[in-house]
Design a protein around this motif. Structure first.
Motif, PDB file in Angstrom:
ATOM      1  N   CYS A 183      -5.630 -11.866  -0.515  1.00 38.86           N
ATOM      2  CA  CYS A 183      -4.813 -12.788   0.274  1.00 38.86           C
ATOM      3  C   CYS A 183      -3.784 -11.951   1.039  1.00 38.86           C
ATOM      4  O   CYS A 183      -3.638 -12.049   2.249  1.00 38.86           O
ATOM      5  CB  CYS A 183      -4.136 -13.800  -0.647  1.00 38.86           C
ATOM      6  N   LYS A 184      -3.084 -11.081   0.312  1.00 37.83           N
ATOM      7  CA  LYS A 184      -2.320 -10.017   0.964  1.00 37.83           C
ATOM      8  C   LYS A 184      -3.305  -8.890   1.238  1.00 37.83           C
ATOM      9  O   LYS A 184      -4.355  -8.837   0.596  1.00 37.83           O
ATOM     10  CB  LYS A 184      -1.277  -9.453   0.000  1.00 37.83           C
ATOM     11  N   ARG A 185      -2.923  -7.973   2.082  1.00 41.98           N
ATOM     12  CA  ARG A 185      -3.822  -6.835   2.310  1.00 41.98           C
ATOM     13  C   ARG A 185      -4.076  -6.133   0.975  1.00 41.98           C
ATOM     14  O   ARG A 185      -3.136  -5.805   0.248  1.00 41.98           O
ATOM     15  CB  ARG A 185      -3.219  -5.839   3.287  1.00 41.98           C
ATOM     16  N   SER A 187       0.830  -1.211   0.000  1.00 44.86           N
ATOM     17  CA  SER A 187       0.000   0.000   0.000  1.00 44.86           C
ATOM     18  C   SER A 187       0.860   1.254   0.000  1.00 44.86           C
ATOM     19  O   SER A 187       0.520   2.262  -0.637  1.00 44.86           O
ATOM     20  CB  SER A 187      -0.897   0.026   1.237  1.00 44.86           C
ATOM     21  N   THR A 188       1.987   1.203   0.729  1.00 50.21           N
ATOM     22  CA  THR A 188       2.846   2.384   0.824  1.00 50.21           C
ATOM     23  C   THR A 188       3.475   2.704  -0.529  1.00 50.21           C
ATOM     24  O   THR A 188       3.395   3.837  -1.015  1.00 50.21           O
ATOM     25  CB  THR A 188       3.960   2.141   1.869  1.00 50.21           C
ATOM     26  N   ALA A 189       4.128   1.699  -1.133  1.00 48.49           N
ATOM     27  CA  ALA A 189       4.819   1.921  -2.405  1.00 48.49           C
ATOM     28  C   ALA A 189       3.850   2.448  -3.455  1.00 48.49           C
ATOM     29  O   ALA A 189       4.172   3.369  -4.224  1.00 48.49           O
ATOM     30  CB  ALA A 189       5.460   0.619  -2.876  1.00 48.49           C
ATOM     31  N   ARG A 234       8.739  -7.525  -6.122  1.00 48.95           N
ATOM     32  CA  ARG A 234       9.037  -8.944  -5.861  1.00 48.95           C
ATOM     33  C   ARG A 234       7.768  -9.767  -6.070  1.00 48.95           C
ATOM     34  O   ARG A 234       7.816 -10.865  -6.595  1.00 48.95           O
ATOM     35  CB  ARG A 234       9.564  -9.110  -4.425  1.00 48.95           C
ATOM     36  N   THR A 235       6.640  -9.188  -5.648  1.00 50.30           N
ATOM     37  CA  THR A 235       5.361  -9.890  -5.789  1.00 50.30           C
ATOM     38  C   THR A 235       4.331  -8.892  -6.304  1.00 50.30           C
ATOM     39  O   THR A 235       4.221  -7.786  -5.763  1.00 50.30           O
ATOM     40  CB  THR A 235       4.894 -10.432  -4.413  1.00 50.30           C
ATOM     41  N   ALA A 236       3.587  -9.300  -7.321  1.00 46.56           N
ATOM     42  CA  ALA A 236       2.538  -8.411  -7.844  1.00 46.56           C
ATOM     43  C   ALA A 236       1.399  -8.311  -6.830  1.00 46.56           C
ATOM     44  O   ALA A 236       1.245  -9.178  -5.969  1.00 46.56           O
ATOM     45  CB  ALA A 236       2.014  -8.958  -9.165  1.00 46.56           C
TER      46      ALA A 236
HETATM   47  P1  NAP Z   1       3.959  -4.241   3.005  1.00 47.27           P
HETATM   48  O1  NAP Z   1       2.539  -4.325   2.632  1.00 47.27           O
HETATM   49  O2  NAP Z   1       4.482  -5.204   4.014  1.00 47.27           O
HETATM   50  O3  NAP Z   1       4.791  -4.299   1.672  1.00 47.27           O
HETATM   51  C1  NAP Z   1       6.183  -4.406   1.691  1.00 47.27           C
HETATM   52  C2  NAP Z   1       6.650  -4.578   0.270  1.00 47.27           C
HETATM   53  O4  NAP Z   1       8.065  -4.653   0.277  1.00 47.27           O
HETATM   54  C3  NAP Z   1       6.148  -5.844  -0.383  1.00 47.27           C
HETATM   55  O5  NAP Z   1       5.874  -5.585  -1.718  1.00 47.27           O
HETATM   56  C4  NAP Z   1       7.322  -6.787  -0.228  1.00 47.27           C
HETATM   57  O6  NAP Z   1       7.366  -7.800  -1.195  1.00 47.27           O
HETATM   58  C5  NAP Z   1       8.462  -5.833  -0.426  1.00 47.27           C
HETATM   59  N1  NAP Z   1       9.708  -6.308   0.143  1.00 47.27           N
HETATM   60  C6  NAP Z   1      10.007  -6.511   1.451  1.00 47.27           C
HETATM   61  N2  NAP Z   1      11.261  -6.954   1.587  1.00 47.27           N
HETATM   62  C7  NAP Z   1      11.774  -7.033   0.329  1.00 47.27           C
HETATM   63  C8  NAP Z   1      13.017  -7.435  -0.196  1.00 47.27           C
HETATM   64  N3  NAP Z   1      14.010  -7.863   0.607  1.00 47.27           N
HETATM   65  N4  NAP Z   1      13.197  -7.396  -1.533  1.00 47.27           N
HETATM   66  C9  NAP Z   1      12.200  -6.975  -2.338  1.00 47.27           C
HETATM   67  N5  NAP Z   1      11.006  -6.590  -1.914  1.00 47.27           N
HETATM   68  C10 NAP Z   1      10.784  -6.614  -0.580  1.00 47.27           C
HETATM   69  O7  NAP Z   1       4.345  -2.777   3.592  1.00 47.27           O
HETATM   70  P2  NAP Z   1       3.629  -1.374   3.353  1.00 47.27           P
HETATM   71  O8  NAP Z   1       3.342  -1.141   1.931  1.00 47.27           O
HETATM   72  O9  NAP Z   1       4.417  -0.368   4.098  1.00 47.27           O
HETATM   73  O10 NAP Z   1       2.254  -1.565   4.041  1.00 47.27           O
HETATM   74  C11 NAP Z   1       2.166  -2.135   5.317  1.00 47.27           C
HETATM   75  C12 NAP Z   1       0.773  -1.967   5.838  1.00 47.27           C
HETATM   76  O11 NAP Z   1       0.610  -0.621   6.261  1.00 47.27           O
HETATM   77  C13 NAP Z   1      -0.321  -2.177   4.834  1.00 47.27           C
HETATM   78  O12 NAP Z   1      -0.612  -3.517   4.602  1.00 47.27           O
HETATM   79  C14 NAP Z   1      -1.433  -1.446   5.527  1.00 47.27           C
HETATM   80  O13 NAP Z   1      -1.990  -2.225   6.554  1.00 47.27           O
HETATM   81  C15 NAP Z   1      -0.708  -0.266   6.112  1.00 47.27           C
HETATM   82  N6  NAP Z   1      -0.796   0.882   5.186  1.00 47.27           N
HETATM   83  C16 NAP Z   1      -1.996   1.442   5.068  1.00 47.27           C
HETATM   84  C17 NAP Z   1      -2.156   2.487   4.241  1.00 47.27           C
HETATM   85  C18 NAP Z   1      -3.501   3.083   4.161  1.00 47.27           C
HETATM   86  O14 NAP Z   1      -3.766   3.812   3.268  1.00 47.27           O
HETATM   87  N7  NAP Z   1      -4.401   2.804   5.109  1.00 47.27           N
HETATM   88  C19 NAP Z   1      -1.102   2.982   3.496  1.00 47.27           C
HETATM   89  C20 NAP Z   1       0.137   2.398   3.637  1.00 47.27           C
HETATM   90  C21 NAP Z   1       0.280   1.341   4.507  1.00 47.27           C
HETATM   91  P3  NAP Z   1       6.569  -9.200  -1.015  1.00 47.27           P
HETATM   92  O15 NAP Z   1       5.133  -8.849  -1.275  1.00 47.27           O
HETATM   93  O16 NAP Z   1       7.172 -10.083  -1.997  1.00 47.27           O
HETATM   94  O17 NAP Z   1       6.799  -9.624   0.406  1.00 47.27           O
END
Ligand code: NAP
Length: 487
Positions: free
Chosen positions: A290-292, A183-185, A204-206
């Motif tokens: 499956c993922k958020r 969601s962040t990216a 890494r994962t779509a």
């Molecule tokens: P995330 O959902 O955990 O995504 C992390 C990303 O980094 C994934 O695509 C992951 O790939 C990739 N990654 C991690 N380690 C890696 C590596 N060594 N090499 C390559 N890719 C790597 O983190 P996030 O996007 O910060 O979001 C976290 C949570 O914050 C969300 O699920 C949500 O609950 C919350 N959030 C909410 C909002 C909102 O609008 N409410 C906005 C942002 C965040 P893989 O998928 O392959 O693991």
């Protein structure tokens, strides 16, 4: 229920001045408890909204739902308002409720020890406090996950985690790499793609993406909300009901609602991504949600922008001038953003917590974090968590979750106040049976249909609430005292 006139001898510590800590402080005051401190390690309140300031940040829960039920506001600028506006909202609500005298900024609680019926706290600065009740409101996603990629430290450009955004670094015209597709990216990519010289997204994962427009509220709509506050209450309840449908869908992978959601995601991909080769690289090989689920008004458009490139080759290493992928190609970069998520299992740690009879949190959670109904841990009396382990998380409002949890906790506190008991925490038996039921229910959820995500624990079991939201509401209505050990 508690009446403010009564004399309340209890002292409380709230740990964390984010959304949940502010809520706890307001609700304690409203219940007539004035002897409490809110410990916050940073110099400002706001939690996740203070820490995350990356371009494009917003909450993908509609603002009229992501609001305290007791502090609805007509002023939201958009359906999904930007992060800075959400931060300002929390600051204003805290001001309106006169929380300043209770807030202790720059005080990180490093120890909580239960000694002779009270919690003894120590902060990093050496400050000590002794309280009857601890409310841990320390957040869920807090500790950045820094990927273990060879050469990262040797990168010569600017590199930072998404939650530590360096606003001094110029983006205009720069070659920016983003690792991650959560969601962040997705929010970052949509916000910066037009400004940068080149955006390289390392996937890494779509991800499945739900398209959601983010319209601004017009002045006359806001004026109407101001004139008729009941509209805000109705909107809040309607949105909450809509999100309950989503919550029901994800806990039953075979439900028609889930299938409909998958169809919506698939149609978004098919209809929005024009190049068939790119479309296939963006197509996940697991089921939607499956993922958020990622919610975005513009991700697919952004990744098709001439400035953007989607890179699906694995990362070999980081070199001083960029990222080398496994196909041998060097992607030269000026800025590297690690949108790589958080260590979701950390919860309150590294704070040291020692409960009754010397039981440490590290021991209680040696396998993994767990808590009865997400609120209380056996052996840790009068210690309660907001948004603790195993609670509902998903694409819905954690504010609503925390409000329900707090009302539940206050019923236990009432027993302490009137002297019905001096110490209360869930019994081991209750936690074990909750865990068994939770693991069984988790099997039906969409989260276990074959993907990697931060919802899953080290066994691949979702560490989150696996039932419909209505069940959470029902559980939070009133504690079942037979599930507690009271002394
Ligand atoms: P995330 O959902 O955990 O995504 C992390 C990303 O980094 C994934 O695509 C992951 O790939 C990739 N990654 C991690 N380690 C890696 C590596 N060594 N090499 C390559 N890719 C790597 O983190 P996030 O996007 O910060 O979001 C976290 C949570 O914050 C969300 O699920 C949500 O609950 C919350 N959030 C909410 C909002 C909102 O609008 N409410 C906005 C942002 C965040 P893989 O998928 O392959 O693991």
């Amino acid at each position: 229920m508690i009446t403010p006139e009564k004399d309340h001898a209890l002292r409380f510590a709230i740990i964390g001045a984010g959304m949940a800590g502010i809520l706890a402080a307001i609700k304690l005051t409203a219940a007539g408890f004035t002897d409490f401190a809110v410990y916050e390690k940073a110099d400002r309140l706001g939690g996740t909204w203070r820490e995350n300031t990356y371009p494009g940040i917003s909450c993908d829960v509609p603002s009229h739902l992501y609001s305290y039920s007791f502090a609805l506001t007509p002023e939201w600028s958009r359906r999904y308002s930007p992060g800075a506006e959400i931060q300002a909202y929390f600051e204003r609500v805290a001001r309106d409720h006169d929380l300043a005298p209770h807030l202790r900024f720059g005080e990180e609680v490093i120890r909580c020890d239960f000694v002779d019926g009270r919690w003894h706290l120590e902060t990093a600065s050496g400050h000590r406090d002794e309280v009857d009740v601890v409310i841990a409101a320390t957040g869920v996603l807090h500790h950045p996950n820094i990927p273990d990629i060879e050469g990262l430290d040797g990168f010569e450009g600017a590199a930072f985690h998404s939650s530590r955004w360096d606003h001094e670094v110029a983006l205009d015209g720069a070659r920016v790499g983003v690792i991650g597709t959560g969601s962040t990216a997705v929010q970052i990519v949509g916000a910066i793609v037009e400004r940068v010289g080149k955006l390289s997204l390392f996937q890494r994962t779509a991800q499945w993406v739900v398209q959601q427009e983010n319209p601004a509220y017009a002045d006359d709509e806001r004026a109407e909300f101001r004139r008729t506050p009941a509209l805000l209450t109705d909107l809040h309840s309607d949105l909450s009901r809509q999100f309950s449908v989503f919550a029901r869908a994800v806990v039953d992978a075979d439900s028609p609602e889930m299938k409909m959601l998958e169809e919506v995601c698939r149609a978004n991909l098919e209809d929005t991504v024009r190049d068939p080769e790119l479309r296939e690289r963006l197509r996940p090989n697991y089921r939607a949600a499956c993922k958020r689920l990622v919610v975005s008004p513009n991700f697919y458009e952004a990744i098709q922008h001439p400035n953007a490139e989607l890179i699906t080759e694995g990362i070999e290493r980081v070199e001083p001038s960029g990222i080398r992928t496994r196909d041998g190609r060097l992607h030269e970069l000026d800025v590297l953003v690690l949108a790589t998520g958080f260590k979701a299992a950390a919860f309150m740690r590294p704070m040291g917590v020692t409960g009754r009879d010397g039981l440490t949190l590290e021991k209680a959670w040696a396998d993994r974090p767990s808590a009865y109904l997400s609120v209380t841990i056996p052996g840790f009396p009068n210690f309660f968590m907001l948004n603790g382990p195993n609670g509902p998380v998903g694409n819905f409002s954690l504010i609503e979750v925390a409000e329900l949890q707090f009302a539940y906790i206050m019923q236990l506190v009432e027993g302490l106040r009137i002297g019905e008991f001096d110490e209360i925490s869930a019994s081991t038996r209750a936690l074990e049976s909750f865990e068994a039921a939770r693991l069984e229910a988790a099997k039906k959820t969409i989260w276990m249909t074959g993907c990697r995500s931060w919802y899953l624990d080290d066994r691949g079991v979702p560490a989150v609430w696996p039932w419909p939201f209505e069940r959470f509401r029902a559980e939070m209505r009133e504690p079942k005292l037979e599930d507690f050990e009271a002394r």
